[in-house]
Design an enzyme around this catalytic site. Structure first.
Site, mmCIF file in Angstrom:
data_model
loop_
_atom_site.group_PDB
_atom_site.id
_atom_site.type_symbol
_atom_site.label_atom_id
_atom_site.label_comp_id
_atom_site.label_asym_id
_atom_site.label_seq_id
_atom_site.Cartn_x
_atom_site.Cartn_y
_atom_site.Cartn_z
ATOM 1 N N ARG A 32 0.834 -1.212 0.000
ATOM 2 C CA ARG A 32 0.000 0.000 0.000
ATOM 3 C C ARG A 32 0.864 1.256 0.000
ATOM 4 O O ARG A 32 1.962 1.280 0.545
ATOM 5 C CB ARG A 32 -0.943 -0.035 1.201
ATOM 6 C CG ARG A 32 -1.871 -1.230 1.094
ATOM 7 C CD ARG A 32 -2.879 -1.278 2.196
ATOM 8 N NE ARG A 32 -3.801 -0.163 2.121
ATOM 9 C CZ ARG A 32 -4.730 0.095 3.038
ATOM 10 N NH1 ARG A 32 -4.820 -0.688 4.099
ATOM 11 N NH2 ARG A 32 -5.524 1.121 2.913
ATOM 12 N N ASP B 69 -15.206 2.603 2.736
ATOM 13 C CA ASP B 69 -14.975 1.202 3.104
ATOM 14 C C ASP B 69 -16.204 0.317 2.851
ATOM 15 O O ASP B 69 -16.133 -0.903 3.041
ATOM 16 C CB ASP B 69 -14.603 1.100 4.590
ATOM 17 C CG ASP B 69 -13.219 1.689 4.859
ATOM 18 O OD1 ASP B 69 -12.408 1.755 3.926
ATOM 19 O OD2 ASP B 69 -12.981 2.096 6.011
ATOM 20 N N LYS C 162 -6.716 -0.066 -1.307
ATOM 21 C CA LYS C 162 -7.127 -0.487 0.041
ATOM 22 C C LYS C 162 -6.437 -1.815 0.386
ATOM 23 O O LYS C 162 -5.423 -2.152 -0.208
ATOM 24 C CB LYS C 162 -8.650 -0.585 0.101
ATOM 25 C CG LYS C 162 -9.345 0.770 -0.040
ATOM 26 C CD LYS C 162 -9.019 1.673 1.129
ATOM 27 C CE LYS C 162 -9.660 3.033 1.010
ATOM 28 N NZ LYS C 162 -9.231 3.951 2.074
HETATM 29 C C1 S3P Z 1 -9.502 5.474 7.940
HETATM 30 C C2 S3P Z 1 -9.596 6.190 6.786
HETATM 31 C C3 S3P Z 1 -9.894 5.584 5.481
HETATM 32 C C4 S3P Z 1 -10.490 4.193 5.629
HETATM 33 C C5 S3P Z 1 -9.748 3.362 6.638
HETATM 34 C C6 S3P Z 1 -9.783 4.030 7.995
HETATM 35 C C7 S3P Z 1 -9.170 6.171 9.193
HETATM 36 O O1 S3P Z 1 -8.685 5.471 4.742
HETATM 37 O O2 S3P Z 1 -10.503 3.543 4.379
HETATM 38 O O3 S3P Z 1 -10.337 2.073 6.751
HETATM 39 O O4 S3P Z 1 -9.358 5.592 10.280
HETATM 40 O O5 S3P Z 1 -8.721 7.327 9.120
HETATM 41 P P1 S3P Z 1 -8.101 6.684 3.854
HETATM 42 O O6 S3P Z 1 -7.648 7.734 4.782
HETATM 43 O O7 S3P Z 1 -6.976 6.067 3.091
HETATM 44 O O8 S3P Z 1 -9.242 7.108 2.974
#
Ligand code: S3P
Length: 457
Positions: free
Chosen positions: A139, A336, A363
């Protein structure tokens, strides 16, 4: 097929299967206890570690991702203790008080641990090596490392900004004004956590609003934080080097986890399922709006607030669904939940189109690719491009009858088990273990509602 012989390694015991299979059964009925919010649980532990004194947490998610954060904090000198199921305390050491870890920090599958910890470590002048599992090591980390490097952090990464990384913070960080190039709450939070350690004011501008749990919890713990709307987007300014006060945090149930029983109850006829105390943060509830747009019956009652976060109870009834266009403007508020919404779309009458979902490619798996392959294997017509997904609904139970490769992705695993509760033939997933990252007792909780989900033994 080759035959066993004395020279063949096939005489070794085969590795145990972790597959699971979902089949159609009667309606889903009853009350499910949905586990604590993953995003808020990470933040409660991390901000608790930076407070001066003890933070008490109730309803903490006890999933693998949260254990990854807890263990990393322990490795840096923080006392993190489970007092009872879901009840934890953290003895904070104040902003800037972490110790250098004497081993690699292994963050498992958890992108939120990895990215938010970078923000937490930025203001500490020591080196930490961070890594993760096969999924996390693919990632992108540059999205967090770029702004933190501007603030004075030094980083060495593998290839295109992937872990393992060697991360050296700076005792004296530079405050910055940073406009998010991608809508990411993890990047925003990493910069704000670094800003907590920097002198003066650090500002993040988000052209598209993302989940604001970090801002809410910082406010709850007494940080000096100012949020305004501007022509460029939401401007969040934190004043660094202040003290955080320990607080009691009650973690709401995770709307992202609630989405699985909610979709299951919607697509299994005659179901009636109640979910209590679900987080209703406006930046998280896109899934429920989208399901209602498609014809779902979701009754919301008893709205209330805990530790600065809104929550409510939901009652979901089985309903026939119609395909819908889910606009890009909604993507950040349900990023998500697309995997499980794709299962609802597969059962709907007509076509659904998800726009502005390119982030799904980075993801826990490339979710557009894993969804496309899995849905096709289940007999559902689906097309994807770089940034969108189109699903032709089956107008009732999709065929099913496939084994899905889940690619270490908890939400893909749980989504296809939900689909299998409605398909003509069972749906099997290759590995249920990743569901423990965010929903430790998923299969058991679904079985309590009447779902037929069997794990290989
Ligand atoms: C999250 C933000 C999201 C989400 C992840 C949890 C967080 O990711 O997909 O499961 O807790 O800040 P991104 O910041 O990459 O969008």
């Amino acid at each position: 097929m080759t035959e066993n012989n004395a020279n063949s390694p096939a005489s070794e015991p085969s590795s145990p299967s972790h597959s699971a299979t979902a089949r159609r059964a009667g309606p889903l009925l009853g009350l499910m206890d949905v586990p604590g919010d993953k995003s808020i649980s990470h933040r409660a532990l991390m901000l608790g570690a930076l407070a001066v004194g003890t933070t008490h947490i109730e309803g903490l998610l006890e999933g693998d991702d949260i254990h990854a954060t807890a263990n990393a904090l322990r490795a840096m000198g923080i006392t993190v203790v489970q007092d009872a199921p879901g009840v934890w305390h953290v003895d904070g050491v104040g902003v800037g008080g972490l110790h250098a870890p004497d081993d690699v920090l292994d963050l498992g599958n958890s992108g939120t641990s990895a990215r938010l910890l970078c923000g937490l470590l930025a203001g500490h002048g020591f080196t930490a090596i961070m890594t993760g599992d096969d999924s996390l090591r693919k990632r992108p980390m540059n999205r967090v490392l770029d702004p933190l490097t501007q603030m004075g952090v030094r980083v060495e990464t593998r290839e295109a900004g992937q872990m393992p990384i060697s991360f050296t913070g700076a005792d004296m960080l530079l405050p910055i004004i940073y406009t998010l190039p991608v809508p990411s709450a993890q990047v925003k939070s990493a910069v704000l956590l670094a800003g907590l350690h920097a002198p003066g004011q650090t500002t993040v501008i988000e052209p598209i609003a993302t989940r604001d749990h970090t801002e809410r919890m910082l406010t709850h713990m007494g940080a000096v934080i100012d949020i305004t709307e501007s022509s460029e987007g939401r401007r969040i300014t934190i004043t660094g080097q202040g003290e955080l006060s320990p607080a009691s945090v009650t973690v709401p149930s995770d709307p992202s986890s609630a989405a699985f029983p909610a979709v299951a109850a919607t697509i299994v006829p005659d179901s009636v399922v109640t979910l209590e105390g679900i987080g209703m943060n406006p930046a998280r509830v896109g899934i429920f709006k989208s399901l209602v747009d498609m014809g779902a019956s979701i009754e919301k009652t008893n709205p209330r607030e805990e530790s600065g976060e809104p929550l409510a109870d939901l009652k979901i009834r089985g309903s026939a669904l119609t395909g819908a266009k889910i606009p890009a403007s909604r993507a950040a508020s349900m990023i998500d939940e697309y995997p499980v919404l794709a299962m609802a779309a597969a059962c709907a009458i007509g076509t659904s189109r998800f726009e502005g979902v390119g982030e799904l490619r980075v993801k826990e798996s490339d979710r557009l690719a894993t969804l496309e392959a899995g849905l096709r294997a289940c007999g559902v017509k689906v097309e994807t491009d770089a940034d969108s997904m189109t699903i032709e609904g089956c107008g009732g139970p999709p065929p099913g009858g496939a084994t899905i490769a889940t690619s270490l992705d908890h939400r893909i695993a749980m989504s296809f088990l939900v689909l299998g509760l409605a398909t003509e033939k069972p749906v099997k997933i290759d590995d249920i273990r990743p569901s423990k990252t965010s929903f430790p007792d998923f299969a058991e909780s679904m079985r309590c509602l009447g779902a037929d989900i069997r794990e290989a033994s």
